[in-house]
Design an enzyme around this catalytic site. Sequence first.
Site, short mmCIF file in Angstrom:
data_model
loop_
_atom_site.label_atom_id
_atom_site.label_comp_id
_atom_site.label_asym_id
_atom_site.label_seq_id
_atom_site.Cartn_x
_atom_site.Cartn_y
_atom_site.Cartn_z
N LYS A 81 94.07 114.04 31.71
CA LYS A 81 95.00 114.38 32.79
C LYS A 81 96.41 113.76 32.88
CE LYS A 81 96.42 112.81 36.78
NZ LYS A 81 97.80 113.60 36.94
N GLY A 84 99.39 103.51 33.29
CA GLY A 84 100.21 103.69 34.65
C GLY A 84 100.32 102.45 35.39
N SER A 85 100.37 102.79 36.74
CA SER A 85 100.90 101.48 37.51
C SER A 85 99.70 100.73 37.70
CB SER A 85 101.75 102.00 38.62
OG SER A 85 100.68 102.90 39.70
N GLU A 132 96.09 100.09 31.01
CA GLU A 132 97.42 99.75 30.38
C GLU A 132 98.39 99.77 31.33
OE1 GLU A 132 98.09 98.44 27.41
OE2 GLU A 132 96.25 99.22 26.30
N LEU A 133 98.94 98.79 31.97
CA LEU A 133 99.78 98.43 33.29
C LEU A 133 101.20 98.08 32.94
CD1 LEU A 133 96.77 97.49 35.54
CD2 LEU A 133 97.32 99.78 34.82
N CYS A 156 107.05 100.27 29.88
CA CYS A 156 106.21 99.17 30.69
C CYS A 156 106.91 97.85 29.84
CB CYS A 156 104.91 99.73 30.05
SG CYS A 156 104.53 99.86 28.45
N GLU A 201 107.91 94.63 38.91
CA GLU A 201 108.56 95.48 38.05
C GLU A 201 109.49 96.69 38.30
OE1 GLU A 201 105.55 98.71 36.61
OE2 GLU A 201 106.33 98.49 34.52
P1 NAP Z 1 101.31 106.04 38.06
O1 NAP Z 1 102.04 106.57 39.22
O2 NAP Z 1 100.32 105.08 38.17
O3 NAP Z 1 100.73 107.30 37.34
C1 NAP Z 1 99.90 107.28 36.18
C2 NAP Z 1 98.76 108.51 36.18
O4 NAP Z 1 98.17 108.21 37.03
C3 NAP Z 1 99.43 109.81 36.49
O5 NAP Z 1 98.83 110.80 35.56
C4 NAP Z 1 99.12 110.08 37.88
O6 NAP Z 1 98.94 111.37 38.63
C5 NAP Z 1 97.50 109.62 37.89
N1 NAP Z 1 97.26 108.97 39.39
C6 NAP Z 1 97.90 108.71 40.44
N2 NAP Z 1 97.11 108.22 41.47
C7 NAP Z 1 95.78 108.24 40.73
C8 NAP Z 1 94.50 108.13 41.39
N3 NAP Z 1 94.05 107.79 42.63
N4 NAP Z 1 93.24 108.35 40.48
C9 NAP Z 1 93.67 108.72 39.30
N5 NAP Z 1 94.80 109.00 38.58
C10 NAP Z 1 95.82 108.69 39.47
O7 NAP Z 1 102.30 105.69 36.85
P2 NAP Z 1 103.74 106.31 36.65
O8 NAP Z 1 104.65 106.35 37.55
O9 NAP Z 1 103.31 107.52 35.82
O10 NAP Z 1 104.05 105.37 35.41
C11 NAP Z 1 104.80 104.34 35.49
C12 NAP Z 1 103.90 102.89 35.34
O11 NAP Z 1 102.99 102.94 33.99
C13 NAP Z 1 104.63 101.76 35.16
O12 NAP Z 1 103.95 100.80 36.07
C14 NAP Z 1 104.57 101.33 33.70
O13 NAP Z 1 104.71 100.08 33.39
C15 NAP Z 1 103.16 101.77 33.40
N6 NAP Z 1 102.96 102.07 31.91
C16 NAP Z 1 102.19 101.02 31.25
C17 NAP Z 1 102.29 101.09 29.69
C18 NAP Z 1 101.48 100.40 29.16
O14 NAP Z 1 101.16 100.71 28.14
N7 NAP Z 1 101.10 99.11 29.52
C19 NAP Z 1 102.97 102.18 29.08
C20 NAP Z 1 103.66 103.05 29.97
C21 NAP Z 1 103.77 103.14 31.33
P3 NAP Z 1 100.22 111.94 39.17
O15 NAP Z 1 101.15 112.03 37.97
O16 NAP Z 1 99.68 113.70 39.59
O17 NAP Z 1 100.56 111.27 40.29
#
Ligand code: NAP
Length: 475
Positions: A176, A229-230, A249-250, A283, A377
């Site tokens: 996804k 993700g977050s 990976e957050l 991130c 962040e």
């Molecule tokens: P996000 O809002 O957490 O979304 C990530 C993914 O999770 C998206 O596909 C999202 O779908 C999905 N999602 C949202 N709610 C969910 C739920 N309740 N259950 C299952 N999946 C769900 O993050 P983002 O805004 O795309 O990315 C930014 C974050 O990612 C930042 O915090 C960044 O630091 C982190 N990040 C970490 C790394 C690492 O390697 N540590 C790398 C890159 C990014 P939708 O798109 O449909 O909302």
Amino acid sequence: MPESYKTLIDGQWVETGRELPVLNKFTGEVAANVPLADAATARRAVEAAAHAFPDYRQVPAHRRAALLEAVADSLWQGAEALAEVITRETGKALKFSLNEVQRSSETFKFAAEEAKRIHGETIPLDASRFGDNRFGYYLREPVGVIGAITPFNFPLNLVAHKVAPALAAGNTVVLKPASATPLSALKLGELLMEAGLPRGVLNIVVGEGAVVGDAIVTHPDCRKITFTGSPDVGEQIIRKAGIKKVTLELGNNSATLIEPDADLDKAAERCVVSAFANAGQVCISLQRIYVHRDCAEAFTRIFVDKVKGLKVGDPLEPGCDVGPMIAPREVRRIDAWVREAVAQGAAVAVGGEARERVYMPTVLTGVTESMKVMCLEIFAPVVSIVSYENFDAALASVNASAFGLQAGIYTNDIRKAMQAVRTLDVGGVMINDTPTFRLDHFPYGGNKRSGLGREGVRFAIEDMTTIKMVVINQN
Ligand code: NAP
């Protein structure tokens, strides 16, 4: 005219009856329409992956490797066209999108190589007084269906970091991608199918995280969830997943220290790229720069001058350094955080201004640790500079964070560098570099609220396999 995409379920490119518009993040126009999945479609995708698993796990390693190698080659050859897709869907400057495709090609190449060396080892059972005349060894086996959920900021390479190791190890996948940026993931699906991936081994569903993501996370046939993700969503996932392997990976609020013996020009050059590439939406973007008092003024001057030279605007324009943020709501959020910091006493050295979908590269000074721009962040083109006198205290400030992904230190004093390595509570320390440095085969991941587990192809494979112990009784 927007492009129309189909989605991949059980080896077929299908529509779902509903469409999700994907915007060009610079112009705000619809770039493409993709099929929007619901929870039932997600469950169908998991079932297809479960059905495909018994056959795919039997595919010999050399054939899995050849398939991944073919995709690595296609990515490399088609890098320019794919980079444009990434730039449209994310708003990332084209040069960084090109780098992302080339890195994705390497990620697949590493996975092709690792596919051939997934193995166990013998265990000397006679080390135990109860193990005489028994021979033991363990195998590494694929876990089964892997649910992969990815964020918007590296829509191809973070997908590659999940799909390539999963396929290398003989797993099947339901992916996804982020709703804002699903296009390059669907293109990757096309390349995998062209390379001969069997039906049902990779399924892609695009749809709301709380609906489609949740259906994957809670499905009993998914044996592992790999999420980037977050932290808030990561926390929800781990609570809901049940008894499954989970990799998270957050986020981070990454820091670098700069000691007076460092090469300030080189350090400033790297810090600019680290703070502002992808409009700070990385991130491991550089968010906090701790500079020793003796060089703080000189460093800040060099750094701010370089920031003023950044080319900001249309990410498809050659030479662009900083494009738009992922959505106007993010521009508004960051504008509010910067205004709040200024109201609390921070000073804007450069930037601090929203221009439609773009937030101008911003440097803050005079910040305190409790301001949002420091302790949360930021995920935006904003970086803060803090001057310090005492090295131990500066290390403690870096550690006084809810996060722990990567950190950097600029110094030529090996004792200070090694003290930083010993002291910092992070998943990676970059000496004479910024926290933003990453290669796709090294172990990568965070401590504390930055996550659980490690990626980097070999390390992802460890988490995507399970150990089976075998004992032969010769008594
Ligand atoms: P996000 O809002 O957490 O979304 C990530 C993914 O999770 C998206 O596909 C999202 O779908 C999905 N999602 C949202 N709610 C969910 C739920 N309740 N259950 C299952 N999946 C769900 O993050 P983002 O805004 O795309 O990315 C930014 C974050 O990612 C930042 O915090 C960044 O630091 C982190 N990040 C970490 C790394 C690492 O390697 N540590 C790398 C890159 C990014 P939708 O798109 O449909 O909302």
